[in-house]
Design an enzyme around this catalytic site. Sequence first.
Site, mmCIF file in Angstrom:
data_model
loop_
_atom_site.group_PDB
_atom_site.id
_atom_site.type_symbol
_atom_site.label_atom_id
_atom_site.label_comp_id
_atom_site.label_asym_id
_atom_site.label_seq_id
_atom_site.Cartn_x
_atom_site.Cartn_y
_atom_site.Cartn_z
ATOM 1 N N HIS A 294 -23.117 -59.610 14.818
ATOM 2 C CA HIS A 294 -22.132 -59.687 15.272
ATOM 3 C C HIS A 294 -22.261 -59.695 16.988
ATOM 4 C CE1 HIS A 294 -17.842 -59.758 16.805
ATOM 5 N NE2 HIS A 294 -17.519 -60.925 15.616
ATOM 6 N N ASP B 257 -19.988 -59.218 19.653
ATOM 7 C CA ASP B 257 -19.704 -57.688 19.857
ATOM 8 C C ASP B 257 -20.449 -56.623 19.754
ATOM 9 O OD1 ASP B 257 -17.475 -58.967 20.628
ATOM 10 O OD2 ASP B 257 -16.504 -58.274 19.449
ATOM 11 N N LYS B 258 -21.377 -56.557 18.812
ATOM 12 C CA LYS B 258 -21.860 -55.700 17.934
ATOM 13 C C LYS B 258 -23.339 -55.407 19.078
ATOM 14 C CE LYS B 258 -19.579 -52.362 16.560
ATOM 15 N NZ LYS B 258 -19.876 -51.361 17.206
ATOM 16 N N GLU C 149 -21.996 -51.763 30.921
ATOM 17 C CA GLU C 149 -21.129 -53.067 29.504
ATOM 18 C C GLU C 149 -22.259 -53.905 29.246
ATOM 19 O OE1 GLU C 149 -18.135 -51.814 29.041
ATOM 20 O OE2 GLU C 149 -17.955 -50.553 30.135
ATOM 21 N N GLU D 178 -22.302 -48.831 35.849
ATOM 22 C CA GLU D 178 -22.365 -47.305 36.091
ATOM 23 C C GLU D 178 -23.756 -46.894 36.127
ATOM 24 O OE1 GLU D 178 -18.868 -49.644 37.127
ATOM 25 O OE2 GLU D 178 -19.405 -48.070 35.613
ATOM 26 N N LYS E 295 -19.162 -60.166 8.461
ATOM 27 C CA LYS E 295 -17.585 -60.478 8.572
ATOM 28 C C LYS E 295 -17.255 -59.945 7.465
ATOM 29 C CE LYS E 295 -14.639 -60.802 12.032
ATOM 30 N NZ LYS E 295 -13.751 -61.073 13.299
ATOM 31 N N PHE F 168 -20.516 -71.703 8.538
ATOM 32 C CA PHE F 168 -20.724 -71.058 9.581
ATOM 33 C C PHE F 168 -21.914 -71.422 9.804
ATOM 34 C CE2 PHE F 168 -20.066 -66.149 10.004
ATOM 35 C CZ PHE F 168 -20.204 -66.224 11.108
ATOM 36 N N ASP G 23 -19.415 -67.525 19.683
ATOM 37 C CA ASP G 23 -18.410 -66.659 20.333
ATOM 38 C C ASP G 23 -19.405 -65.298 21.360
ATOM 39 O OD1 ASP G 23 -15.504 -65.816 20.821
ATOM 40 O OD2 ASP G 23 -16.075 -64.265 19.160
ATOM 41 N N ALA G 24 -18.603 -65.567 22.858
ATOM 42 C CA ALA G 24 -19.199 -64.127 23.646
ATOM 43 C C ALA G 24 -18.876 -63.003 22.590
ATOM 44 C CB ALA G 24 -18.422 -64.831 24.656
ATOM 45 N N ARG H 86 -15.935 -54.069 22.260
ATOM 46 C CA ARG H 86 -14.561 -54.696 21.558
ATOM 47 C C ARG H 86 -14.001 -54.575 19.992
ATOM 48 N NH1 ARG H 86 -14.372 -60.852 23.767
ATOM 49 N NH2 ARG H 86 -15.981 -60.829 22.249
ATOM 50 N N LYS H 87 -15.037 -53.306 19.793
ATOM 51 C CA LYS H 87 -15.106 -53.051 17.492
ATOM 52 C C LYS H 87 -14.939 -51.849 17.283
ATOM 53 C CE LYS H 87 -14.869 -57.502 15.842
ATOM 54 N NZ LYS H 87 -14.220 -58.061 17.384
ATOM 55 N N LYS I 46 -21.931 -45.126 26.930
ATOM 56 C CA LYS I 46 -21.366 -43.806 27.650
ATOM 57 C C LYS I 46 -21.669 -42.907 27.619
ATOM 58 C CE LYS I 46 -16.834 -46.050 27.482
ATOM 59 N NZ LYS I 46 -15.153 -45.665 27.441
ATOM 60 N N LYS J 287 -18.247 -38.601 29.498
ATOM 61 C CA LYS J 287 -17.827 -39.646 29.515
ATOM 62 C C LYS J 287 -16.870 -38.921 27.674
ATOM 63 C CE LYS J 287 -19.626 -42.181 32.182
ATOM 64 N NZ LYS J 287 -21.228 -41.643 33.066
ATOM 65 N N ASP K 48 -14.353 -39.620 26.276
ATOM 66 C CA ASP K 48 -13.846 -41.487 25.779
ATOM 67 C C ASP K 48 -14.463 -41.268 23.667
ATOM 68 O OD1 ASP K 48 -12.380 -42.106 26.331
ATOM 69 O OD2 ASP K 48 -12.964 -43.637 27.653
#
Length: 417
Positions: A14, A16-17, A42, A55, A166, A242, A250-251, A256-257, A277, A281, A283
């Site tokens: 996918h 995003d992955k 990123e 960074e 998916k 598909f 799709d970008a 995003r997941k 990260k 971090k 997060d």
Amino acid sequence: MPYLFTSESVSEGHPDKIADQISDALLDNFLAFDPDSKVACETLVTTGQVVLAGEVKSGTYLDVQHIARDMINKIGYTKGEYQFSGDSCGVISLIHEQSQDINQGVDRASKEQQGAGDQGMMFGYATTETENYMPLALDIAHKILETLANLRREGNTIPYLRPDAKAQVTIEYSDENIPQRIDTIVVSTQHDPFDTDEVMLARIKKDIVQLVIPKVKEQLSEEIQALFTDSITYHINPTGKFVIGGPHGDAGLTGRKIIVDTYGGKGAHGGGAFSGKDPSKVDRSAAYAARHAAKNLVAAGVADEILVQVSYAIGVVEPTSVFVDTFDTAKVNLTDGEIAEKVRQVFDFKPFSIEQRLQLRNPIYSETAAYGHFGKAPRRVKKVFESPYNGKIEKQVELFTWEKLDSVEAVKAAFGL
């Protein structure tokens, strides 16, 4: 009244992955050659292009283009007809040095006094619903896509598969929050062209239902296997064809997941993404620590379902709060607030303590970037990293340390269990 709950997962192919996996591959390489690296990478992927940004403060230098291309090829984007290939895509790096304003709040003369890399709240969750203490719908969705990916790499059983996919699983629960049956399974998988749409849809549905699902069931307990009844509604490639997928369709962007990465919508999420990260971090590191605490609390018998929240102020050592919600499933005669106080005594949530306890300064993150960061079995592996600037290095590391049940006895002692 019975109710339905749904979770989804996405495959390693996918868009995003792909972005998450590239970001974590960069992180692993930085940490392999300089464990003190501060990294926030990123990635953007689109038709024929990869953009790297973020960074970094590190004592090492990497060929980031080579690392990104290797990861893309590993995922399976190796053919020109995909309009995205590790060997032919463009890779642009816009990575620059970390802000000194941020860094001064993290690095201290004493590592034990390391401050949190950002403010925010992080959540950990665990439930007795499955053997790995994960929500059932998400666990099944992950397993469907992992099985699909294994069959794709095998190449013989389902030869037409492409990397993007998916899955979504809907479970019916009783009023007592006990899974009763699987209501719906949705799978959309990218594929090679077929002669006709009718042949395509029939073949894909047959292969998913008769080949993939039985392999998924084999991985589950008998109790959960019984939830797979003949009344399941299947939506297989419900939009039809598909063929165009991945970054050409799709970008994709890092982070995003976040619900796929965590608990599939169960519990809660603080909003911060993980991939790319380093563990300064919170997060990422505090979310791992919160899961470690929640899983050990449930395994020790404190409750059948537990949500742990920790929060931080940037540059501050101690968490600003620790919160616990047992969803009225507690097995101890304590309020959730009293349980939270004991959790704070058992588990040290200071950023450096988390890094040390969970061994987070090791290159262990590529394996987390697809099919969820939680619910995987801890294991030791040897990883090899090569760089034209740093040579070759081999490291023995332990993956998914936050999944270890190594604090159960400490929890039992604290709660008198």
